[in-house]
Design a protein around this motif. Structure first.
Motif, PDB file in Angstrom:
ATOM      1  N   UNK A 226       0.807  -1.219   0.000  1.00  0.00           N
ATOM      2  CA  UNK A 226       0.000   0.000   0.000  1.00  0.00           C
ATOM      3  C   UNK A 226       0.840   1.269   0.000  1.00  0.00           C
ATOM      4  N   UNK A 227       1.942   1.248   0.746  1.00  0.00           N
ATOM      5  CA  UNK A 227       2.741   2.477   0.825  1.00  0.00           C
ATOM      6  C   UNK A 227       3.680   2.601  -0.387  1.00  0.00           C
ATOM      7  N   UNK A 228       4.575   1.667  -0.509  1.00  0.00           N
ATOM      8  CA  UNK A 228       5.584   1.790  -1.581  1.00  0.00           C
ATOM      9  C   UNK A 228       4.950   1.567  -2.963  1.00  0.00           C
ATOM     10  N   UNK A 229       4.221   0.456  -3.099  1.00  0.00           N
ATOM     11  CA  UNK A 229       3.746   0.112  -4.453  1.00  0.00           C
ATOM     12  C   UNK A 229       2.587   1.003  -4.901  1.00  0.00           C
ATOM     13  N   UNK A 230       1.653   1.263  -3.983  1.00  0.00           N
ATOM     14  CA  UNK A 230       0.462   2.021  -4.419  1.00  0.00           C
ATOM     15  C   UNK A 230       0.683   3.528  -4.268  1.00  0.00           C
ATOM     16  N   UNK A 231       0.894   3.958  -3.030  1.00  0.00           N
ATOM     17  CA  UNK A 231       1.008   5.408  -2.775  1.00  0.00           C
ATOM     18  C   UNK A 231       2.182   6.017  -3.552  1.00  0.00           C
ATOM     19  N   UNK A 232       3.332   5.393  -3.449  1.00  0.00           N
ATOM     20  CA  UNK A 232       4.520   6.024  -4.044  1.00  0.00           C
ATOM     21  C   UNK A 232       4.675   5.684  -5.522  1.00  0.00           C
ATOM     22  N   UNK A 233       4.628   4.392  -5.831  1.00  0.00           N
ATOM     23  CA  UNK A 233       4.894   4.037  -7.230  1.00  0.00           C
ATOM     24  C   UNK A 233       3.715   4.313  -8.147  1.00  0.00           C
ATOM     25  N   UNK A 234       2.515   3.931  -7.712  1.00  0.00           N
ATOM     26  CA  UNK A 234       1.366   4.128  -8.617  1.00  0.00           C
ATOM     27  C   UNK A 234       0.899   5.576  -8.628  1.00  0.00           C
ATOM     28  N   UNK A 235       0.770   6.161  -7.442  1.00  0.00           N
ATOM     29  CA  UNK A 235       0.228   7.530  -7.396  1.00  0.00           C
ATOM     30  C   UNK A 235       1.327   8.577  -7.554  1.00  0.00           C
ATOM     31  N   UNK A 236       2.572   8.160  -7.496  1.00  0.00           N
ATOM     32  CA  UNK A 236       3.677   9.105  -7.697  1.00  0.00           C
ATOM     33  C   UNK A 236       3.939  10.015  -6.508  1.00  0.00           C
ATOM     34  N   UNK A 237       3.598   9.566  -5.308  1.00  0.00           N
ATOM     35  CA  UNK A 237       3.777  10.413  -4.120  1.00  0.00           C
ATOM     36  C   UNK A 237       5.261  10.576  -3.786  1.00  0.00           C
ATOM     37  N   UNK A 238       5.708  11.823  -3.622  1.00  0.00           N
ATOM     38  CA  UNK A 238       7.122  12.009  -3.270  1.00  0.00           C
ATOM     39  C   UNK A 238       7.293  12.598  -1.876  1.00  0.00           C
ATOM     40  N   UNK A 239       6.219  12.536  -1.078  1.00  0.00           N
ATOM     41  CA  UNK A 239       6.263  13.076   0.278  1.00  0.00           C
ATOM     42  C   UNK A 239       6.754  12.043   1.276  1.00  0.00           C
ATOM     43  N   UNK A 240       6.477  12.337   2.523  1.00  0.00           N
ATOM     44  CA  UNK A 240       7.113  11.629   3.632  1.00  0.00           C
ATOM     45  C   UNK A 240       6.074  10.843   4.432  1.00  0.00           C
ATOM     46  N   UNK A 241       6.324   9.557   4.600  1.00  0.00           N
ATOM     47  CA  UNK A 241       5.421   8.744   5.420  1.00  0.00           C
ATOM     48  C   UNK A 241       5.968   8.690   6.839  1.00  0.00           C
ATOM     49  N   UNK A 242       5.121   9.025   7.797  1.00  0.00           N
ATOM     50  CA  UNK A 242       5.538   8.914   9.201  1.00  0.00           C
ATOM     51  C   UNK A 242       4.603   7.946   9.918  1.00  0.00           C
ATOM     52  N   UNK A 243       5.015   7.493  11.075  1.00  0.00           N
ATOM     53  CA  UNK A 243       4.160   6.541  11.803  1.00  0.00           C
ATOM     54  C   UNK A 243       3.135   7.296  12.620  1.00  0.00           C
ATOM     55  N   UNK A 244       2.052   6.620  12.953  1.00  0.00           N
ATOM     56  CA  UNK A 244       1.276   7.094  14.078  1.00  0.00           C
ATOM     57  C   UNK A 244       2.151   6.846  15.312  1.00  0.00           C
ATOM     58  N   UNK A 245       1.847   7.534  16.394  1.00  0.00           N
ATOM     59  CA  UNK A 245       2.746   7.497  17.560  1.00  0.00           C
ATOM     60  C   UNK A 245       2.842   6.077  18.142  1.00  0.00           C
ATOM     61  N   UNK A 246       4.037   5.533  18.153  1.00  0.00           N
ATOM     62  CA  UNK A 246       4.329   4.178  18.634  1.00  0.00           C
ATOM     63  C   UNK A 246       3.737   3.078  17.745  1.00  0.00           C
ATOM     64  N   UNK A 247       3.366   3.428  16.514  1.00  0.00           N
ATOM     65  CA  UNK A 247       2.693   2.425  15.674  1.00  0.00           C
ATOM     66  C   UNK A 247       3.627   1.322  15.184  1.00  0.00           C
ATOM     67  N   UNK A 248       4.937   1.478  15.422  1.00  0.00           N
ATOM     68  CA  UNK A 248       5.864   0.429  14.974  1.00  0.00           C
ATOM     69  C   UNK A 248       6.148  -0.601  16.074  1.00  0.00           C
ATOM     70  N   UNK A 249       5.511  -0.393  17.240  1.00  0.00           N
ATOM     71  CA  UNK A 249       5.713  -1.374  18.313  1.00  0.00           C
ATOM     72  C   UNK A 249       5.360  -2.755  17.794  1.00  0.00           C
ATOM     73  N   UNK A 250       6.272  -3.694  18.015  1.00  0.00           N
ATOM     74  CA  UNK A 250       5.965  -5.061  17.590  1.00  0.00           C
ATOM     75  C   UNK A 250       6.496  -5.378  16.200  1.00  0.00           C
ATOM     76  N   UNK A 251       6.932  -4.361  15.460  1.00  0.00           N
ATOM     77  CA  UNK A 251       7.557  -4.653  14.160  1.00  0.00           C
ATOM     78  C   UNK A 251       9.043  -4.877  14.451  1.00  0.00           C
ATOM     79  N   UNK A 252       9.514  -6.080  14.222  1.00  0.00           N
ATOM     80  CA  UNK A 252      10.877  -6.387  14.687  1.00  0.00           C
ATOM     81  C   UNK A 252      11.949  -6.147  13.628  1.00  0.00           C
ATOM     82  N   UNK A 253      11.588  -6.203  12.386  1.00  0.00           N
ATOM     83  CA  UNK A 253      12.596  -6.068  11.336  1.00  0.00           C
ATOM     84  C   UNK A 253      12.536  -4.669  10.730  1.00  0.00           C
ATOM     85  N   UNK A 254      13.545  -3.838  10.940  1.00  0.00           N
ATOM     86  CA  UNK A 254      13.471  -2.476  10.393  1.00  0.00           C
ATOM     87  C   UNK A 254      13.324  -2.462   8.880  1.00  0.00           C
TER      88      UNK A 254
END
Ligand code: BGC
Length: 679
Positions: A226-254
């Motif tokens: 959704x982020x890389x393939x759709x938002x950035x590649x398909x829609x051509x978005x060149x802006x910045x994706x940030x997390x919701x606060x602490x939304x990466x908790x539990x994601x172990x692989x950077x």
């Protein structure tokens, strides 16, 4: 230009605006070491609202603040204008006003020494029970875009970054950190992503916030498809994706987040800890090119908000000025909706009314308290409640009484209030019904005095079936902001002719609403929530199932009447680059000036796949003096006819005929005509 800036410019060439933004980013990238890049990818540990600076290179940090109804206190530590909530703004159906709002709020962000506003929230209203309904615009992606786009443009015209949130299918608060939204591809594209897509393509918000929830099994902030393939590649978005606060908790692989395109982890490093990043990089889990892309996106925001420019060239901030407060008041005036007005009981006549009784728990409630309602809470220097607004207007002219029997009119202020379970982040609504004591108060009051007017202050639909039949007038005032009491008084006494229309369906009962078929469809079994209704969200569902809502999408009354006549089609063939123009005459047939929101819906007549019975595709707002007629124009173009075809994983448009319906709400269609779509 200050001496300090002159010096910076001489020492660090990226401070020099003879180069364009991308060249200036190149200049910084050349200076960055690997550990600088890692460092930039997360927020400052002890300061929850800032990115990290790199002092050696004079790369400053940028500050963010919350705010869907003003600049939030908990993140700006300042008292700012409390605007009406997002539902009130979208009820205005006024694009220019949305832009003015964006400009006004951005000035307050600047005055609060922040650079990014963590708004607008544009999640679609799947259920009225969502605790954050009050923060979002609509159940309809088109209305969401039409309000969201100018709002973003207004903000960014002041060189403040807008952050579209929460990407995506973030439609409930129950289990919000972990819930998996199971949504089919077409509904995801046509309903939940459509507003994001359109606002990205039109208005290029500089930031997008990834959500807490999973979407079909993958965490929002690591969702590569959704982020890389759709938002950035398909829609051509060149802006910045940030997390919701602490939304990466539990994601172990950077690398999961790096590959997905996540540039900034907030508020502190969790997955993007330097040692984890270094290890993953050494193991070849991501490339320098991938890393550089994320850093460039982040730097772009810093350039756009002016961090490397002469401070004197940046639009100045201001806060709580009369001009900004006037914008807040106008949104309330235009966003308040007249839902019922039997025998024209409203507006009240200030010269005839002798006594009124002002009642109800919301008559004098201040909604701006610390974290009241969640991160959107704004604490303003003052808040004019309905009672204060009415007293200001009526002092010396009308008497106030507590005796409902002797009052000419009883005005009952009920609704919700941002406390837990009543329009609040982090927890869905605990009851669809109004609190029992409020229902009792309404029923009792109208028994004592038939001239009872109910004014709702709330951010999400409430049912009225228990009392609506006996109440002659109902006004939906939403959370009308710090000037709201004045706007309510002006509406009740006719100085403002209400023109707001509903951006969301009001169901009679919760079980009529599409998400409420079983626990699995809302709020889910603890792990998953199934979006079984697919495309059929909001009025699309009520139309398809032929359910009579309490009040339909697009509905709102006026103190005057409008007549629609003379529908004309300039041409009836739509093709690429050739929209059809539909004109219609609107006449104000009443005694007062007023505004009408003319709405256009389309339906596909010969579609190879199922389409919603009706979809909003255009609207315009016309202001008319008594007796005046205006011809309004509405356009439908090819891009309004597209639908998402899951077989080819892409948008397509259906050939054939479409019925175009023009009316004053989704259920009050005045005219219809046919147009055809040709290749
Ligand atoms: C909310 C976001 C908000 C963020 C920062 C989160 O809990 O979901 O909407 O922007 O906190 O306050």
């Amino acid at each position: 230009m200050s001496r300090r800036f002159e010096k910076l410019k001489n020492k660090f060439p990226y401070y020099n605006d003879v180069f364009d933004t991308e060249e200036r980013i190149d200049l910084i990238m050349r200076e960055l070491k690997l550990f600088d890049k890692f460092r930039l990818l997360s927020g400052r540990r002890f300061s929850r609202w800032f990115s990290k600076p790199i002092l050696r290179l004079r790369i400053p940090s940028f500050g963010m603040t919350d705010g869907s109804n003003g600049v939030a206190f908990h993140s700006s530590f300042r008292k700012n204008t409390k605007f009406p909530n997002s539902k009130c703004l979208s009820s205005t159906w006024n694009r220019e006003l949305a832009k003015e709002y964006g400009i006004a709020i951005a000035k307050e962000v600047r005055a609060s020494k922040r650079h990014v506003l963590l708004a607008p929230g544009i999640n679609i209203d799947r259920t009225p029970m969502n605790g954050r309904t009050f923060e979002y615009f609509s159940e309809d992606p088109y209305l969401t875009r039409e309000i969201g786009s100018p709002f973003v443009e207004g903000i960014q015209s002041q060189r403040i970054g807008a952050c579209l949130k929460h990407f995506v299918a973030n439609n409930q608060e129950t289990n919000r950190f972990s819930i998996n939204s199971q949504v089919d591809e077409r509904a995801l594209q046509e309903i939940y992503l459509r507003g994001f897509r359109d606002i990205v393509l039109r208005s290029n918000p500089w930031l997008i916030m990834g959500s807490y929830n999973k979407i079909n099994g993958v965490r929002g902030c690591a969702h590569k498809a959704l982020l890389r393939d759709t938002l950035m590649n398909k829609w051509g978005y060149n802006g910045c994706v940030i997390t919701d606060w602490f939304a990466t908790r539990g994601i172990t692989q950077p690398e999961d987040c790096i590959k997905a395109g996540l540039s900034l982890e907030m508020p502190k490093p969790i997955t993007y800890k330097t040692n984890q990043l270094r290890k993953a990089y050494k193991q070849g889990k991501f490339t320098m090119e991938e890393l550089d892309d994320l850093v460039r996106r982040l730097l772009r925001v810093m350039f756009y908000v002016g961090l490397f420019d002469d401070p004197e060239s940046i639009p100045p901030g201001e806060r709580n000025t009369p001009k900004i407060q006037r914008v807040a008041r106008r949104i309330a005036e235009e966003g308040i909706i007249l839902l019922k007005n039997e025998n024209d009981i409203l507006p009240l006549d200030i010269d005839r009314v002798k006594t009124i009784a002002i009642l109800g728990p919301n008559k004098n409630k201040r909604f701006g308290k610390l974290l009241y309602g969640g991160s959107a809470a704004v604490i303003s220097p003052y808040e004019i409640t309905p009672e204060v607004g009415l007293k200001k207007k009526l002092e010396g002219k009308v008497e106030f009484t507590e005796d409902r029997m002797i009052a000419d009119y009883c005005i009952v202020f009920v609704g919700l209030d941002h406390s837990r379970g009543k329009d609040c982040e982090g927890i869905d609504r605990n009851n669809f019904e109004l609190p029992k004591d409020q229902i009792k108060l309404i029923k009792e009051t109208v028994n004592i005095n038939p001239n009872t007017i109910v004014v709702l202050l709330n951010g999400s639909p409430v049912p009225m079936i228990q009392w609506i039949d006996n109440i002659p007038a109902i006004v939906e005032a939403w959370y009308p902001g710090m000037e709201g009491g004045l706007a309510i008084a002006d509406v009740l006494f006719g100085d403002i002719n209400p023109s707001g229309k509903l951006p969301i369906t009001f169901p009679k009962e919760l079980t009529d609403s599409p998400a409420h078929k079983s626990v699995k469809t809302f709020p889910g079994d603890g792990e998953n929530v199934r979006y079984e209704e697919g495309l059929f969200v909001g009025y699309r569902y009520f139309d398809q199932q032929q359910i009579e809502p309490q009040f339909p999408f697009g509905f709102g009354l006026s103190y005057t009447t409008f007549e629609y006549s003379n529908l004309k089609l300039a041409n009836n063939l739509i093709s690429k680059g050739r929209p059809v123009s539909i004109s219609i005459d609107i006449t104000n047939t009443g005694q007062r000036a007023g505004s009408e929101i003319v709405q256009l819906y389309i339906s596909a007549n010969e579609s190879p796949i199922i389409r919603p019975p009706k979809e909003l595709k255009s609207f315009t707002k016309a202001h008319l003096e008594p007796g005046q007629t205006k011809t309004v124009e509405l356009q439908v173009s090819l891009s309004d006819l597209i639908y998402y075809d899951s077989r080819i994983h892409n948008w397509t448009y259906g050939l054939g005929t479409y019925t175009v319906r023009v009316g004053s709400s989704s259920r009050d269609i005045k005219f219809e005509t046919l147009v055809a779509c040709k290749p």
